[in-house]
Write an enzyme that holds these catalytic residues in place. Sequence first.
Site, short mmCIF file in Angstrom:
data_model
loop_
_atom_site.label_atom_id
_atom_site.label_comp_id
_atom_site.label_asym_id
_atom_site.label_seq_id
_atom_site.Cartn_x
_atom_site.Cartn_y
_atom_site.Cartn_z
N HIS A 112 0.58 -1.44 0.13
CA HIS A 112 0.02 -0.06 -0.23
C HIS A 112 0.66 1.29 0.02
O HIS A 112 0.33 2.57 -0.79
CB HIS A 112 -1.39 0.26 0.92
CG HIS A 112 -1.70 1.06 1.65
ND1 HIS A 112 -1.76 1.93 2.28
CD2 HIS A 112 -3.02 1.62 0.74
CE1 HIS A 112 -2.68 2.54 2.36
NE2 HIS A 112 -3.25 2.78 1.02
N ASP A 153 -6.65 1.75 -1.63
CA ASP A 153 -6.93 2.11 -0.14
C ASP A 153 -8.20 0.81 -0.66
O ASP A 153 -7.37 -0.07 0.31
CB ASP A 153 -7.98 2.91 -0.19
CG ASP A 153 -6.67 4.45 0.62
OD1 ASP A 153 -5.97 4.27 0.71
OD2 ASP A 153 -7.31 5.35 0.19
#
Length: 121
Positions: A47, A89
């Site tokens: 991420h 996300d």
Amino acid sequence: SLIELTKMVFQETGKNPVTYYTLYGCNCGVGRRGKPKDATDRCCFVHRCCYKKLTGCDPKKDRYSYSWENKAIVCGEKNPCLKELCECDKAVAICLRKNLGTYDKNYRFTMKFLCDKPEKC
């Protein structure tokens, strides 16, 4: 923004991301970096790498729109950077759900000095 990220992680995992993931491993939480401890921590590492590819928006502050349709996250942004931010996300939320079985309570509240130097993205 952190608001959408928090909502997505909760929707996908059913866990409170603030208490469950904020200081998990070496990569989950703001400003944390290190060699991932397990698959859950690797989700956060990937991420962070996704965020590094973004240009033109601030992952922590910029808001974007998405919807939750049939238990799936649908990014609805036209702005290219915000769309990519949403996709970053979404990917971490799904990754955390898929790796709930690897979550190790021993890695909650991991101190930075226990983390090895991170690998490159």
